[in-house]
Design a protein around this motif. Sequence first.
Motif, PDB file in Angstrom:
ATOM      1  N   VAL A   1       6.607 -14.277  43.799  1.00 14.62           N
ATOM      2  CA  VAL A   1       7.136 -15.591  43.071  1.00 14.62           C
ATOM      3  C   VAL A   1       8.612 -15.387  42.811  1.00 14.62           C
ATOM      4  CG1 VAL A   1       6.803 -17.096  40.985  1.00 14.62           C
ATOM      5  CG2 VAL A   1       4.786 -16.203  42.419  1.00 14.62           C
ATOM      6  N   GLN A   2       8.873 -14.265  41.952  1.00 13.24           N
ATOM      7  CA  GLN A   2      10.250 -14.681  41.670  1.00 13.24           C
ATOM      8  C   GLN A   2      11.219 -14.191  42.599  1.00 13.24           C
ATOM      9  OE1 GLN A   2      10.044 -11.511  38.234  1.00 13.24           O
ATOM     10  NE2 GLN A   2       8.126 -12.606  37.263  1.00 13.24           N
ATOM     11  N   ARG A   3      10.826 -13.646  43.338  1.00 15.91           N
ATOM     12  CA  ARG A   3      11.875 -13.465  44.643  1.00 15.91           C
ATOM     13  C   ARG A   3      12.133 -14.705  45.496  1.00 15.91           C
ATOM     14  NH1 ARG A   3      13.378  -8.647  46.462  1.00 15.91           N
ATOM     15  NH2 ARG A   3      13.431  -6.996  44.867  1.00 15.91           N
ATOM     16  N   GLY A   4      11.137 -15.378  45.530  1.00 17.22           N
ATOM     17  CA  GLY A   4      11.351 -16.787  46.223  1.00 17.22           C
ATOM     18  C   GLY A   4      11.085 -16.742  47.767  1.00 17.22           C
ATOM     19  N   PRO A   5      11.549 -17.790  48.435  1.00 15.13           N
ATOM     20  CA  PRO A   5      11.323 -17.945  49.698  1.00 15.13           C
ATOM     21  C   PRO A   5      11.622 -16.881  50.654  1.00 15.13           C
ATOM     22  CG  PRO A   5      12.515 -19.709  49.065  1.00 15.13           C
ATOM     23  CD  PRO A   5      12.467 -18.848  47.698  1.00 15.13           C
TER      24      PRO A   5
ATOM     25  N   ARG B   1       7.900 -29.694  41.680  1.00 11.66           N
ATOM     26  CA  ARG B   1       6.806 -30.790  41.413  1.00 11.66           C
ATOM     27  C   ARG B   1       6.495 -30.739  39.972  1.00 11.66           C
ATOM     28  NH1 ARG B   1       2.092 -29.023  44.315  1.00 11.66           N
ATOM     29  NH2 ARG B   1       1.056 -30.217  42.464  1.00 11.66           N
ATOM     30  N   ARG B   2       6.594 -29.671  39.197  1.00 10.77           N
ATOM     31  CA  ARG B   2       5.642 -29.541  37.955  1.00 10.77           C
ATOM     32  C   ARG B   2       6.767 -29.434  36.885  1.00 10.77           C
ATOM     33  NH1 ARG B   2       0.995 -29.301  37.417  1.00 10.77           N
ATOM     34  NH2 ARG B   2      -0.447 -29.156  39.061  1.00 10.77           N
TER      35      ARG B   2
ATOM     36  N   PHE C   1       3.844 -21.346  48.664  1.00 13.78           N
ATOM     37  CA  PHE C   1       3.844 -21.917  47.498  1.00 13.78           C
ATOM     38  C   PHE C   1       3.042 -23.050  47.612  1.00 13.78           C
ATOM     39  CE2 PHE C   1       7.865 -19.629  47.714  1.00 13.78           C
ATOM     40  CZ  PHE C   1       8.145 -19.411  46.470  1.00 13.78           C
ATOM     41  N   GLU C   2       2.435 -23.797  48.558  1.00 14.10           N
ATOM     42  CA  GLU C   2       1.686 -24.994  48.595  1.00 14.10           C
ATOM     43  C   GLU C   2       0.128 -24.508  47.919  1.00 14.10           C
ATOM     44  OE1 GLU C   2       2.653 -28.089  49.175  1.00 14.10           O
ATOM     45  OE2 GLU C   2       4.668 -27.136  49.717  1.00 14.10           O
TER      46      GLU C   2
ATOM     47  N   LEU D   1      -1.578  -8.738  40.834  1.00 13.78           N
ATOM     48  CA  LEU D   1      -0.831  -9.827  40.165  1.00 13.78           C
ATOM     49  C   LEU D   1       0.463  -9.576  39.883  1.00 13.78           C
ATOM     50  CD1 LEU D   1      -0.769 -12.139  38.277  1.00 13.78           C
ATOM     51  CD2 LEU D   1      -1.585 -10.743  36.414  1.00 13.78           C
TER      52      LEU D   1
ATOM     53  N   GLU E   1       6.002 -18.737  36.432  1.00 15.94           N
ATOM     54  CA  GLU E   1       7.106 -18.289  35.474  1.00 15.94           C
ATOM     55  C   GLU E   1       8.117 -17.515  36.332  1.00 15.94           C
ATOM     56  OE1 GLU E   1       5.783 -16.838  31.501  1.00 15.94           O
ATOM     57  OE2 GLU E   1       6.667 -14.851  32.615  1.00 15.94           O
ATOM     58  N   ASN E   2       9.375 -17.673  36.020  1.00 20.57           N
ATOM     59  CA  ASN E   2      10.645 -17.215  36.688  1.00 20.57           C
ATOM     60  C   ASN E   2      10.511 -17.654  38.153  1.00 20.57           C
ATOM     61  OD1 ASN E   2      10.527 -15.005  34.058  1.00 20.57           O
ATOM     62  ND2 ASN E   2      12.128 -16.077  34.600  1.00 20.57           N
ATOM     63  N   CYS E   3       9.890 -18.731  38.642  1.00 15.61           N
ATOM     64  CA  CYS E   3       9.751 -18.757  40.164  1.00 15.61           C
ATOM     65  C   CYS E   3      11.135 -18.818  40.811  1.00 15.61           C
ATOM     66  CB  CYS E   3       9.109 -20.153  40.223  1.00 15.61           C
ATOM     67  SG  CYS E   3       8.672 -20.410  41.943  1.00 15.61           S
ATOM     68  N   CYS E   4      11.213 -18.083  41.933  1.00 18.41           N
ATOM     69  CA  CYS E   4      12.174 -17.943  42.640  1.00 18.41           C
ATOM     70  C   CYS E   4      13.645 -17.406  41.966  1.00 18.41           C
ATOM     71  CB  CYS E   4      12.732 -19.229  43.376  1.00 18.41           C
ATOM     72  SG  CYS E   4      11.200 -19.918  44.625  1.00 18.41           S
ATOM     73  N   GLY E   5      13.426 -16.479  40.761  1.00 18.17           N
ATOM     74  CA  GLY E   5      14.351 -16.154  40.133  1.00 18.17           C
ATOM     75  C   GLY E   5      15.107 -17.332  39.178  1.00 18.17           C
TER      76      GLY E   5
ATOM     77  N   ALA F   1       8.772 -27.101  46.793  1.00 25.27           N
ATOM     78  CA  ALA F   1       7.431 -27.528  46.098  1.00 25.27           C
ATOM     79  C   ALA F   1       7.074 -27.084  44.708  1.00 25.27           C
ATOM     80  CB  ALA F   1       6.407 -26.718  47.115  1.00 25.27           C
ATOM     81  N   ASN F   2       8.092 -25.996  44.162  1.00 23.74           N
ATOM     82  CA  ASN F   2       7.967 -25.791  42.779  1.00 23.74           C
ATOM     83  C   ASN F   2       8.872 -26.588  41.864  1.00 23.74           C
ATOM     84  OD1 ASN F   2       6.723 -23.359  43.598  1.00 23.74           O
ATOM     85  ND2 ASN F   2       8.677 -22.777  44.417  1.00 23.74           N
TER      86      ASN F   2
ATOM     87  N   MET G   1      -0.273 -21.896  46.063  1.00 29.05           N
ATOM     88  CA  MET G   1      -0.192 -21.664  44.492  1.00 29.05           C
ATOM     89  C   MET G   1      -0.296 -22.875  43.718  1.00 29.05           C
ATOM     90  SD  MET G   1       3.256 -19.857  42.811  1.00 29.05           S
ATOM     91  CE  MET G   1       4.304 -21.241  42.635  1.00 29.05           C
ATOM     92  N   HIS G   2       0.257 -23.958  44.326  1.00 30.31           N
ATOM     93  CA  HIS G   2       0.032 -25.069  43.526  1.00 30.31           C
ATOM     94  C   HIS G   2      -1.284 -25.695  43.634  1.00 30.31           C
ATOM     95  CE1 HIS G   2       4.066 -25.362  42.003  1.00 30.31           C
ATOM     96  NE2 HIS G   2       4.709 -24.923  43.337  1.00 30.31           N
TER      97      HIS G   2
ATOM     98  N   PHE H   1       2.282 -10.315  43.425  1.00 35.58           N
ATOM     99  CA  PHE H   1       2.278 -11.811  43.490  1.00 35.58           C
ATOM    100  C   PHE H   1       3.494 -12.247  42.622  1.00 35.58           C
ATOM    101  CE2 PHE H   1       1.373 -16.070  42.114  1.00 35.58           C
ATOM    102  CZ  PHE H   1       1.235 -16.764  43.232  1.00 35.58           C
ATOM    103  N   ARG H   2       3.485 -11.951  41.396  1.00 31.52           N
ATOM    104  CA  ARG H   2       4.669 -12.016  40.431  1.00 31.52           C
ATOM    105  C   ARG H   2       6.125 -11.681  41.092  1.00 31.52           C
ATOM    106  NH1 ARG H   2       4.243 -14.183  35.534  1.00 31.52           N
ATOM    107  NH2 ARG H   2       5.424 -12.436  34.319  1.00 31.52           N
TER     108      ARG H   2
END
Lengths: 100, 100
Positions: free
Chosen positions: B20-24, A97-98, B71-72, B13, A83-87, A94-95, B74-75, B16-17
């Motif tokens: 995820v939200q901040r990205g690469p 994909r889905r 990311f890989e 968690l 959720e909210n991946c990469c803002g 990679a994100n 994670m998927h 991690f989140r």
Amino acid sequence: MDALAGLAQANRLEIFRLLVQRGPGGVRAGEIASTLGLAPATLSFHLSALRHAGLIECEAAGRERIYRVAFEHMHALVDYLTENCCGGADCHPANQRRSA
Amino acid sequence: MDALAGLAQANRLEIFRLLVQRGPGGVRAGEIASTLGLAPATLSFHLSALRHAGLIECEAAGRERIYRVAFEHMHALVDYLTENCCGGADCHPANQRRSA
DNA sequence: ATTATATTTCGATTATTCTGGAAATATGGA
DNA sequence: TCCATATTTCCAGAATAATCGAAATATAAT
């Protein structure tokens, strides 16, 4: 978070995966216990945790109980993780994909 | 299983989140600590768990360390959860949603 | 070289979770 | 009703994980 905690324990993950693979027909508690080699009390403890986490459902059938995966919830969990991946913007390839 | 255990703890968690939200671009350890209000030793403990689980990666930048999501991995985790769903056959409709 | 900053490791304590025997509950069959 | 089977709840002990102060490590700046 409860859902993730639900799956974070080896026995519970095995239970969950067994149910995922068996599909909508579900599996009797006793069969889960014998398949995974768990004491009845231990199995019941973990089934309860998975149920509180919303990951599985239970149906009574006479004196037996049949457990099955709560498929909708399983997918909600999967979506939650990304959720909210990469803002939302300039997301890592990679994100993509889905994305629905 | 390590990956699920990695995400099964509230602080982990949240870490991690956040990543995820901040990205690469990743986030400095210190910024994670101040954002989530964790003691340095506590944060380090959890970052280590996430790293061993393969969920995040770490890059040194001078005396700072930058953490980002793997990311890989994670998927792969997300796919693992639904692997062999319903024994491959007569699968519950909800599980078709994501088939590639 | 000395001092400051960023982060990790160590170690001890506390908190949480897992396990399974025994008892309880519920249903089915004789 | 009485006995067998299926599962859960109760309880206590054992195992595992989380927390954080203090010390260690690493790098940077003066």
